[in-house]
Scaffold this active site. Structure first.
Site, PDB file in Angstrom:
ATOM      1  N   SER A 187      29.386  19.614  34.533  1.00 14.92           N
ATOM      2  CA  SER A 187      29.675  18.557  34.673  1.00 14.92           C
ATOM      3  C   SER A 187      29.360  17.252  33.335  1.00 14.92           C
ATOM      4  O   SER A 187      29.767  16.797  33.745  1.00 14.92           O
ATOM      5  CB  SER A 187      27.647  17.790  34.959  1.00 14.92           C
ATOM      6  N   HIS A 215      28.656  18.851  41.298  1.00 16.11           N
ATOM      7  CA  HIS A 215      29.726  17.909  41.085  1.00 16.11           C
ATOM      8  C   HIS A 215      30.677  18.178  42.069  1.00 16.11           C
ATOM      9  O   HIS A 215      32.059  17.502  41.882  1.00 16.11           O
ATOM     10  CB  HIS A 215      30.639  17.781  39.969  1.00 16.11           C
ATOM     11  N   LYS A 246      23.925  13.376  44.178  1.00 15.65           N
ATOM     12  CA  LYS A 246      25.462  12.981  43.931  1.00 15.65           C
ATOM     13  C   LYS A 246      26.319  12.398  45.109  1.00 15.65           C
ATOM     14  O   LYS A 246      26.144  11.124  45.314  1.00 15.65           O
ATOM     15  CB  LYS A 246      25.859  14.302  43.517  1.00 15.65           C
TER      16      LYS A 246
END
Ligand SMILES: *Cc1c(COP(=O)(O)O)cnc(C)c1O
Length: 404
Positions: A187, A215, A246
């Protein structure tokens, strides 16, 4: 009434905050006044947003909004209980089935967050006689899960396969279970975990293989299926974690794997057992998001097009975007390495004054001396917005002597 003068037992916290102020790494939370978007208003100031994980712009997608509203009208705002008592709604099951089909695995369990998914899973599947072999840069939620499990933690150098093998070999004659774990995308640096080689090691040493794809969810692999799909290591990763917070645009985390793994987590993962399930609106939003991933692949294409442009332009300006003293980014996360923590936060504040939100990241989130502005590209940034941000970065970078 007694007005006893009592010394504040929390005064040591004030002292520690004062230390941060002296060091220049104390911060105030920036407050968003409108939608999470590439151009938005923080603390009353209009800025180009380079700090959001909203990779595909789904936080404001009309279909997701509508799904949330419809579920709220139909089912109310809360689920009323933890999943194992009375808080499993039909829509929670539908989301889990949807994700399992999308990821092409037997089953899936959804948690309240990616953090809860990691911490809850690692601590449930391992015990004190077991071992966790973990990349040095793995996410805090993996580390917390490992600590909660009381398993022995062996940390290998970042993406160093030989070191991971040495760690596995050192415990080869131990009877405890072994869990080999990596982030899919790291990340803070944006580099990708070496899944194929780690899968080889897991197979050679009989370890459980786990990937945290927070991610990578919605970013890598076909339609955003993650790193397992990106590397085509289907069937070789026993535990896949993803986030719904996300690219998916809402909130939550999930674990994918065999039916028995998921059933076991239903029985033993503490955030699942002891914390209330998602509101129906969140589950409905996420179902709609997975439909969008399949129906609108152009969003992911645009994300990567913007990413290539952004990395090229930052390098042309002369910024250190990793690859020398830090790993090289391969994803929409691009760090601008500054080094010193205080200077990084100054840079971030100056950028903000000029209309660019680039969050400074300092120790302990990244190692001492590796402080950075972490930028994240999204599919919804326009070329105008990016040009404007690049102008500001160049101007402020020169003014502060970060660029020549
Ligand atoms: C963000 C992140 C998480 C936590 O996910 P949330 O859904 O925000 O709790 C876990 N692992 C990694 C690698 C992350 O970047």
């Amino acid at each position: 009434m007694a007005t006893a003068t009592r010394t504040n037992p929390l005064s040591y916290l004030t002292e520690q905050l004062n230390d941060l102020k002296t060091k220049g790494t104390y911060f105030h939370l920036r407050v968003l006044e409108d939608e999470q978007a590439p151009e938005c208003t923080f603390d009353g100031k209009r800025v180009i947003n380079l700090a959001s994980n909203n990779y595909l712009g789904l936080t404001t997608h009309p279909k997701l909004r509508e799904a949330a509203l419809e579920a709220t009208r139909k089912y109310g705002v809360g689920s009323g209980a933890v999943r194992t008592i009375a808080g499993t709604m039909r829509i929670h099951m539908q989301l889990e089935e949807k994700i399992a089909r999308f990821k092409n695995v037997e089953a899936c369990v959804v948690f309240q967050s990616g953090f809860a998914a990691n911490a809850g899973t690692v601590s449930a599947v391992l015990g004190k006689d077991d071992f966790i072999i973990s990349d040095q840069l793995n996410h805090a939620s993996i580390i917390d899960g490992a600590r909660l499990s009381r398993a022995k933690i062996l940390v290998f150098e970042h993406k160093n396969i030989a070191d991971a093998e040495a760690k596995l070999a050192s415990i080869a004659d131990q009877s405890g279970k072994k869990l080999l774990i990596t982030d899919g995308v790291f990340s803070m640096d944006g580099d990708i975990g070496p899944l194929p080689a780690l899968c080889d090691l897991a197979e050679k040493y009989g370890a459980i293989m786990m990937v945290d794809d927070a991610h990578a969810s919605g970013v890598l692999g076909r339609n955003g299926r993650g790193t397992v799909d990106h590397f085509n290591v289907h069937g070789r990763v026993d535990i896949q974690v993803g986030t719904l917070s996300k690219a998916i645009g809402a909130l939550g985390g999930y674990v994918c794997g065999s039916r028995d793994l998921i059933e076991f987590l239903y029985h033993r993962a503490r955030p699942f057992l002891f914390s209330t399930s998602h509101p129906p609106s969140v589950a409905a939003t996420c179902i709609a998001a997975f439909e969008v991933l399949e129906e609108e692949p152009q969003r992911i294409e645009k994300l990567w097009e913007n990413t290539r442009f952004w990395k090229k332009e930052l390098a042309l300006l002369g910024f250190d975007i990793g690859g020398k003293t830090t790993p090289a980014s391969e994803t929409p996360i691009t760090p601008i390495i500054i080094g010193d923590g205080k200077r990084t936060l100054e840079f971030s504040r100056e950028l903000f004054k000029e209309g660019v939100l680039g969050t400074g990241i300092t120790f302990p989130t990244v190692p001492e001396g590796k402080a950075r502005i972490r930028t994240i590209m999204t599919a919804t940034h326009t070329r105008d917005e990016l040009d404007h941000a690049l102008n500001v970065l160049g101007k402020v970078g020169k003014r502060m002597g970060i660029l020549n």
